[in-house]
Design a protein around this motif. Structure first.
Motif, mmCIF file in Angstrom:
data_model
loop_
_atom_site.group_PDB
_atom_site.id
_atom_site.type_symbol
_atom_site.label_atom_id
_atom_site.label_comp_id
_atom_site.label_asym_id
_atom_site.label_seq_id
_atom_site.Cartn_x
_atom_site.Cartn_y
_atom_site.Cartn_z
ATOM 1 N N GLY A 82 -4.412 -6.740 3.227
ATOM 2 C CA GLY A 82 -4.363 -8.047 2.590
ATOM 3 C C GLY A 82 -5.315 -8.254 1.428
ATOM 4 O O GLY A 82 -5.606 -9.400 1.067
ATOM 5 N N TYR A 83 -5.790 -7.174 0.820
ATOM 6 C CA TYR A 83 -6.619 -7.323 -0.375
ATOM 7 C C TYR A 83 -5.755 -7.832 -1.527
ATOM 8 O O TYR A 83 -4.545 -7.582 -1.561
ATOM 9 C CB TYR A 83 -7.275 -5.986 -0.740
ATOM 10 C CG TYR A 83 -8.505 -5.673 0.076
ATOM 11 C CD1 TYR A 83 -9.778 -5.824 -0.464
ATOM 12 C CD2 TYR A 83 -8.394 -5.238 1.400
ATOM 13 C CE1 TYR A 83 -10.912 -5.537 0.288
ATOM 14 C CE2 TYR A 83 -9.527 -4.956 2.159
ATOM 15 C CZ TYR A 83 -10.784 -5.111 1.598
ATOM 16 O OH TYR A 83 -11.907 -4.844 2.344
ATOM 17 N N PRO A 84 -6.342 -8.542 -2.495
ATOM 18 C CA PRO A 84 -5.546 -9.115 -3.584
ATOM 19 C C PRO A 84 -4.971 -8.055 -4.503
ATOM 20 O O PRO A 84 -5.690 -7.197 -5.003
ATOM 21 C CB PRO A 84 -6.544 -10.022 -4.316
ATOM 22 C CG PRO A 84 -7.895 -9.499 -3.960
ATOM 23 C CD PRO A 84 -7.767 -8.948 -2.576
ATOM 24 N N ASP A 85 -3.672 -8.116 -4.705
ATOM 25 C CA ASP A 85 -2.958 -7.179 -5.560
ATOM 26 C C ASP A 85 -3.453 -7.316 -7.004
ATOM 27 O O ASP A 85 -3.515 -8.417 -7.547
ATOM 28 C CB ASP A 85 -1.462 -7.489 -5.487
ATOM 29 C CG ASP A 85 -0.591 -6.481 -6.210
ATOM 30 O OD1 ASP A 85 -1.123 -5.504 -6.769
ATOM 31 O OD2 ASP A 85 0.636 -6.684 -6.205
ATOM 32 N N GLY A 86 -3.808 -6.182 -7.602
ATOM 33 C CA GLY A 86 -4.299 -6.179 -8.977
ATOM 34 C C GLY A 86 -5.793 -6.341 -9.110
ATOM 35 O O GLY A 86 -6.329 -6.254 -10.213
ATOM 36 N N ARG A 87 -6.477 -6.518 -7.968
ATOM 37 C CA ARG A 87 -7.928 -6.744 -8.022
ATOM 38 C C ARG A 87 -8.686 -5.866 -7.019
ATOM 39 O O ARG A 87 -9.786 -6.211 -6.574
ATOM 40 C CB ARG A 87 -8.240 -8.219 -7.761
ATOM 41 C CG ARG A 87 -7.804 -9.153 -8.895
ATOM 42 C CD ARG A 87 -8.082 -10.596 -8.555
ATOM 43 N NE ARG A 87 -7.066 -11.134 -7.649
ATOM 44 C CZ ARG A 87 -7.179 -12.310 -7.017
ATOM 45 N NH1 ARG A 87 -8.284 -13.028 -7.148
ATOM 46 N NH2 ARG A 87 -6.201 -12.732 -6.238
ATOM 47 N N VAL A 88 -8.111 -4.737 -6.674
ATOM 48 C CA VAL A 88 -8.748 -3.844 -5.701
ATOM 49 C C VAL A 88 -9.902 -3.092 -6.360
ATOM 50 O O VAL A 88 -9.758 -2.560 -7.458
ATOM 51 C CB VAL A 88 -7.739 -2.834 -5.130
ATOM 52 C CG1 VAL A 88 -8.417 -1.904 -4.119
ATOM 53 C CG2 VAL A 88 -6.562 -3.552 -4.474
ATOM 54 N N VAL A 89 -11.035 -3.076 -5.689
ATOM 55 C CA VAL A 89 -12.181 -2.275 -6.118
ATOM 56 C C VAL A 89 -12.647 -1.450 -4.923
ATOM 57 O O VAL A 89 -12.413 -1.812 -3.772
ATOM 58 C CB VAL A 89 -13.340 -3.138 -6.666
ATOM 59 C CG1 VAL A 89 -12.923 -3.861 -7.937
ATOM 60 C CG2 VAL A 89 -13.815 -4.138 -5.623
ATOM 61 N N ALA A 90 -13.305 -0.350 -5.218
ATOM 62 C CA ALA A 90 -13.760 0.553 -4.146
ATOM 63 C C ALA A 90 -15.051 0.033 -3.533
ATOM 64 O O ALA A 90 -16.109 0.656 -3.605
ATOM 65 C CB ALA A 90 -13.947 1.958 -4.700
ATOM 66 N N SER A 91 -14.949 -1.119 -2.892
ATOM 67 C CA SER A 91 -16.111 -1.807 -2.341
ATOM 68 C C SER A 91 -16.505 -1.236 -0.981
ATOM 69 O O SER A 91 -15.725 -0.542 -0.320
ATOM 70 C CB SER A 91 -15.803 -3.293 -2.182
ATOM 71 O OG SER A 91 -14.767 -3.473 -1.225
ATOM 72 N N LEU A 92 -17.712 -1.564 -0.549
ATOM 73 C CA LEU A 92 -18.136 -1.179 0.797
ATOM 74 C C LEU A 92 -17.249 -1.829 1.846
ATOM 75 O O LEU A 92 -16.966 -1.242 2.894
ATOM 76 C CB LEU A 92 -19.593 -1.574 1.011
ATOM 77 C CG LEU A 92 -20.645 -0.661 0.365
ATOM 78 C CD1 LEU A 92 -22.028 -1.283 0.502
ATOM 79 C CD2 LEU A 92 -20.629 0.727 1.002
ATOM 80 N N GLY A 93 -16.803 -3.049 1.560
ATOM 81 C CA GLY A 93 -15.915 -3.721 2.495
ATOM 82 C C GLY A 93 -14.603 -2.979 2.678
ATOM 83 O O GLY A 93 -14.111 -2.842 3.803
ATOM 84 N N LEU A 94 -14.030 -2.497 1.586
ATOM 85 C CA LEU A 94 -12.785 -1.740 1.691
ATOM 86 C C LEU A 94 -13.031 -0.405 2.397
ATOM 87 O O LEU A 94 -12.223 0.025 3.220
ATOM 88 C CB LEU A 94 -12.187 -1.518 0.303
ATOM 89 C CG LEU A 94 -10.874 -0.724 0.252
ATOM 90 C CD1 LEU A 94 -9.821 -1.327 1.166
ATOM 91 C CD2 LEU A 94 -10.363 -0.652 -1.195
ATOM 92 N N ARG A 95 -14.146 0.243 2.084
ATOM 93 C CA ARG A 95 -14.485 1.487 2.780
ATOM 94 C C ARG A 95 -14.586 1.247 4.287
ATOM 95 O O ARG A 95 -14.092 2.041 5.093
ATOM 96 C CB ARG A 95 -15.788 2.055 2.230
ATOM 97 C CG ARG A 95 -15.655 2.668 0.857
ATOM 98 C CD ARG A 95 -16.981 2.947 0.196
ATOM 99 N NE ARG A 95 -17.875 3.783 0.993
ATOM 100 C CZ ARG A 95 -19.049 4.236 0.557
ATOM 101 N NH1 ARG A 95 -19.472 3.925 -0.684
ATOM 102 N NH2 ARG A 95 -19.808 4.999 1.320
ATOM 103 N N ARG A 96 -15.211 0.156 4.679
ATOM 104 C CA ARG A 96 -15.335 -0.183 6.104
ATOM 105 C C ARG A 96 -13.963 -0.405 6.729
ATOM 106 O O ARG A 96 -13.678 0.093 7.822
ATOM 107 C CB ARG A 96 -16.180 -1.442 6.268
ATOM 108 C CG ARG A 96 -16.313 -1.925 7.718
ATOM 109 C CD ARG A 96 -16.651 -3.401 7.769
ATOM 110 N NE ARG A 96 -15.605 -4.203 7.160
ATOM 111 C CZ ARG A 96 -15.831 -5.208 6.313
ATOM 112 N NH1 ARG A 96 -17.049 -5.557 5.979
ATOM 113 N NH2 ARG A 96 -14.809 -5.886 5.814
ATOM 114 N N ASP A 97 -13.092 -1.125 6.020
ATOM 115 C CA ASP A 97 -11.784 -1.447 6.584
ATOM 116 C C ASP A 97 -10.907 -0.204 6.723
ATOM 117 O O ASP A 97 -10.148 -0.080 7.689
ATOM 118 C CB ASP A 97 -11.093 -2.500 5.723
ATOM 119 C CG ASP A 97 -11.780 -3.857 5.818
ATOM 120 O OD1 ASP A 97 -12.585 -4.056 6.747
ATOM 121 O OD2 ASP A 97 -11.517 -4.723 4.953
ATOM 122 N N VAL A 98 -10.991 0.718 5.771
ATOM 123 C CA VAL A 98 -10.253 1.972 5.903
ATOM 124 C C VAL A 98 -10.876 2.837 6.995
ATOM 125 O O VAL A 98 -10.169 3.466 7.793
ATOM 126 C CB VAL A 98 -10.188 2.728 4.564
ATOM 127 C CG1 VAL A 98 -9.477 4.074 4.735
ATOM 128 C CG2 VAL A 98 -9.469 1.891 3.505
#
Length: 237
Positions: A82-98
């Motif tokens: 559910g991250y915003p389409d067109g605004r994905v960054v390789a954040s720590l939050g995304l790393r945690r979620d993956v």
């Protein structure tokens, strides 16, 4: 098929990315008994050139299209962050979620988009794709295997560390594996046809994809008429 994993995780930015990049290979794996999970970072709510629905309606439609596409190649488990389409960054939050999903699925193989820009094909280097590839690779190494990374995953969710032995980069700059999908190309096309909101006429897309896949196969020295998807396999154990 030889050398197929028990479990595999495909991490992509948008609905339909997996179907363009690796759906044929996924069909081969599921046919050989691999349990494959799809993880989409966004719902694809910014996809398409016309604004006729609001973002939530587009997101719901694209999630359903991706579930139908996944079913065409034997994938039953499709997840969305559910991250915003067109605004994905390789954040720590995304790393945690993956990392969370890696620890849940415990795959022997993870498929990701390339984190590197292709200067010969800017359209292939969508920033969401590159950010997803970077975050997913960092989740594989070092995060998912490191008990000190994202400690809440273990302490609060009981998710033990997991080491992924290999990553398959779709569209990587140094391809070292060609997957012969000749026998399942029709299933790849059926998966793509499920994305009706993005692909107006699948019969117009098919010749282009055949040409692309045939060129891939020719590079690998496969027989004339063969079709192939291309990956860069990276050993990460």
């Amino acid at each position: 098929m030889a050398d197929v994993p028990e479990r595999a995780l495909v991490v992509m930015a948008h609905p339909d990315d997996a179907d363009f990049a690796c759906a044929g290979t996924v069909a081969l794996w599921t046919g050989a008994g691999t349990e494959v999970v799809y993880l989409m970072v966004t719902d694809g709510e910014a996809g398409g050139d016309e604004i006729t629905l609001d973002s939530s309606e587009i997101a719901a439609m694209r999630r359903e299209e991706q579930r139908r596409a996944a079913a065409e190649v034997g994938v039953k488990d499709v997840r969305f962050l559910g991250y915003p389409d067109g605004r994905v960054v390789a954040s720590l939050g995304l790393r945690r979620d993956v990392s969370r999903v890696i620890r849940q699925v415990r795959p022997q193989r993870v498929v990701i988009p390339s984190p590197e820009r292709d200067w010969d094909s800017i359209a292939a280097s969508h920033p969401d794709h590159m950010a997803t590839g970077e975050a997913a690779l960092n989740a594989v190494y070092p995060d998912a295997r490191n008990p000190h990374a994202h400690r809440e995953l273990l302490a609060e969710e009981g998710l033990a560390p997991w080491t992924v032995p290999e990553v398959w980069v779709a569209g990587g700059p140094k391809a070292n594996h060609h997957s012969d999908i000749t026998g399942v190309f029709d299933r790849k096309m059926a998966a793509l046809a499920s994305h009706e909101s993005q692909i107006g006429d699948i019969t117009e897309l098919e010749p282009m994809l055949r040409q692309w896949m045939a060129a891939n196969a020719a590079e690998a020295g496969l027989p004339e008429g063969a079709l192939a998807e291309v990956f860069q396999i990276v050993h990460t154990a």
